[in-house]
Design a protein around this motif. Structure first.
Motif, PDB file in Angstrom:
ATOM      1  N   LYS A  51      -7.745   2.772   6.246  1.00 18.82           N
ATOM      2  CA  LYS A  51      -7.627   1.633   5.335  1.00 18.82           C
ATOM      3  C   LYS A  51      -8.439   1.852   4.057  1.00 18.82           C
ATOM      4  O   LYS A  51      -8.007   1.447   2.962  1.00 18.82           O
ATOM      5  N   ARG A  52      -9.594   2.493   4.165  1.00 14.56           N
ATOM      6  CA  ARG A  52     -10.412   2.742   2.967  1.00 14.56           C
ATOM      7  C   ARG A  52      -9.705   3.694   2.005  1.00 14.56           C
ATOM      8  O   ARG A  52      -9.844   3.567   0.783  1.00 14.56           O
ATOM      9  N   TYR A 101      -8.304  -2.424  -9.531  1.00 13.19           N
ATOM     10  CA  TYR A 101      -7.405  -3.580  -9.623  1.00 13.19           C
ATOM     11  C   TYR A 101      -7.361  -4.130 -11.037  1.00 13.19           C
ATOM     12  O   TYR A 101      -6.296  -4.508 -11.543  1.00 13.19           O
ATOM     13  N   GLN A 124       0.822  -1.197   0.000  1.00 12.39           N
ATOM     14  CA  GLN A 124       0.000   0.000   0.000  1.00 12.39           C
ATOM     15  C   GLN A 124       0.867   1.263   0.000  1.00 12.39           C
ATOM     16  O   GLN A 124       0.420   2.342   0.395  1.00 12.39           O
ATOM     17  N   LYS A 154      -4.549  -6.826  -1.204  1.00  8.39           N
ATOM     18  CA  LYS A 154      -5.991  -6.621  -1.397  1.00  8.39           C
ATOM     19  C   LYS A 154      -6.756  -7.088  -0.176  1.00  8.39           C
ATOM     20  O   LYS A 154      -6.586  -8.208   0.292  1.00  8.39           O
ATOM     21  N   SER A 155      -7.589  -6.204   0.329  1.00  7.37           N
ATOM     22  CA  SER A 155      -8.452  -6.535   1.458  1.00  7.37           C
ATOM     23  C   SER A 155      -9.895  -6.195   1.136  1.00  7.37           C
ATOM     24  O   SER A 155     -10.175  -5.220   0.426  1.00  7.37           O
ATOM     25  N   GLU A 156     -10.797  -7.005   1.646  1.00  6.32           N
ATOM     26  CA  GLU A 156     -12.221  -6.650   1.740  1.00  6.32           C
ATOM     27  C   GLU A 156     -12.416  -6.316   3.210  1.00  6.32           C
ATOM     28  O   GLU A 156     -12.517  -7.213   4.061  1.00  6.32           O
ATOM     29  N   LEU A 157     -12.397  -5.033   3.522  1.00  6.45           N
ATOM     30  CA  LEU A 157     -12.155  -4.588   4.898  1.00  6.45           C
ATOM     31  C   LEU A 157     -13.126  -5.167   5.912  1.00  6.45           C
ATOM     32  O   LEU A 157     -12.742  -5.496   7.038  1.00  6.45           O
ATOM     33  N   GLU A 192      -7.274   1.523   0.002  1.00 11.89           N
ATOM     34  CA  GLU A 192      -7.797   0.334  -0.671  1.00 11.89           C
ATOM     35  C   GLU A 192      -8.337   0.663  -2.054  1.00 11.89           C
ATOM     36  O   GLU A 192      -9.228   1.502  -2.197  1.00 11.89           O
ATOM     37  N   ALA A 197     -11.142 -11.457  -0.348  1.00 13.18           N
ATOM     38  CA  ALA A 197     -10.121 -10.894  -1.230  1.00 13.18           C
ATOM     39  C   ALA A 197      -9.538 -11.977  -2.125  1.00 13.18           C
ATOM     40  O   ALA A 197      -9.282 -11.753  -3.315  1.00 13.18           O
TER      41      ALA A 197
END
Length: 359
Positions: A85-86, A95, A27, A55-58, A89, A118
């Motif tokens: 974090k947002r 992506y 990041q 990659k995260s799906e928070l 992301e 993710a």
């Protein structure tokens, strides 16, 4: 020799294949798509094999309270950790744009899937391999689901024990044989005394049928180069465009000049590893001709004399004669011609001499 497999289309790792070098952007793009693209191009221009993100799906990685907690760090991009974090992301569409850009300039693209959702997205994105970050290495349900996707896996081992890594091996191996472990210590920046490169050797002994690599968070390149000399088949290093930027990873990251130097040094070390066979090489012939020594007469030796050690010495001689290692083989041999003091002992001067073949 470690087992080898195809990590990316047309690119195998393990065995005698070149070390696969991952530029971990993570990041460090500051949440800016243009910076991310600049970093992908930088990785390509510096010679890295792959540009990697996180990659995260928070909502699947963090619980609600974790996202709501205040975040007052100097590295913060928001009042709460969730806001922070947002900001960092990228969306699914972003992506897709980054992957397309990487393909256009000719560098492999992947990301660490920081949670199960993710991983689902990255599978849909058709990344060549999954990177398992250290924080998920002991997340056994995650590992099983990721392994079952059938894509190659690169698994870091920061914060883990050998016992845990043996369990990881036992879980992943029957499902998906195409994976490797990276020695890693999760500290930023990492101090040399905490690197423990000898774990690479321990992994090579414990897991001889998979490639072993190294993921480093230290400053500089020396330790990562040493890891390759110890047999690391994959090397991952965080990269940045500027170490002074806001963000906790920048300080432990390599700037472009350092990444380029790392790639160059790794490729040089790979050439230098060479062959385990010790022999006189063509490149040594000139030096051998100039400085290589021969057996020389220490005294005058009449024709018919039986050679003894006190008659012989070793010098740089002209012409070349018997090499020094043949001196004991000459003892007890009869000379068939008169040899002056300080004269080279040649094959023509020794009766019934049988030349031994060097191996």
């Amino acid at each position: 020799m470690s087992r080898e497999f195809e990590l990316c289309p047309g690119r195998r790792v393990g065995g005698d294949h070149p070390c696969f070098i991952i530029a971990e952007i993570g990041q460090n793009h500051q949440g800016d798509l243009d910076i991310a693209k600049r970093m992908i191009r930088m990785a390509k221009e510096c010679g890295a094999d792959c540009a990697k993100f996180q990659k995260s799906e928070l909502e699947y990685k963090f619980n609600k309270k974790a996202l709501e907690r205040p975040y007052t760090s100097k590295h913060s991009w928001g009042k709460t950790y969730g806001e922070h974090k947002r900001h960092l992301e990228f969306s699914h569409d972003q992506y897709r744009e980054l992957k397309k850009y990487a393909e256009e300039i000719g560098i492999f693209f992947t990301a660490s899937g920081m949670d199960e959702m993710a991983v689902e997205f990255l599978h849909e994105l058709d990344v060549p391999f999954f990177k398992v970050g250290s924080g998920d290495t002991n997340n056994f349900p995650y590992l099983e689901k990721t392994a079952k996707k059938g894509r190659p896996m690169v698994i870091s081992s920061g914060m883990q024990s050998m016992n845990t890594m043996q369990q990881v091996y036992q879980i992943v191996k029957p499902i998906n044989p195409n994976f490797c472990f990276l020695q890693c210590t999760s500290a930023y920046p990492l101090q040399p005394e905490d690197v423990n490169l000898r774990v690479i050797s321990a992994y090579q002994s414990a897991f001889p049928d998979i490639p072993i690599g190294y993921s480093g968070h230290e400053t500089g390149i020396a330790i990562s180069v040493a890891a390759v000399a110890m047999g690391a088949k994959v090397v991952e290093r965080h990269v940045t465009l500027d170490k002074t930027w806001k963000g906790s990873d920048h300080q432990a990251s390599l700037e472009p000049s350092e990444l380029a130097e790392l790639v160059k040094a790794i490729r040089t070390v790979e050439k230098a590893m060479g062959s385990p066979i010790k022999q006189l090489l063509p490149c040594e012939m000139a030096c051998n001709e100039k400085l290589g020594k021969s057996v020389v007469a220490k005294v005058t030796i009449p024709e018919g004399t039986i050679l003894t050690l006190d008659m012989l010495t070793v010098k740089v001689g002209e012409p070349k004669g018997f090499p020094p290692e043949a001196i004991f083989d000459l003892l007890g041999q009869k000379v068939k011609k008169h040899i002056e003091e300080d004269e080279t002992i040649t094959e023509q001067a020794v009766e019934n001499h049988v030349k031994k073949v060097k191996c």
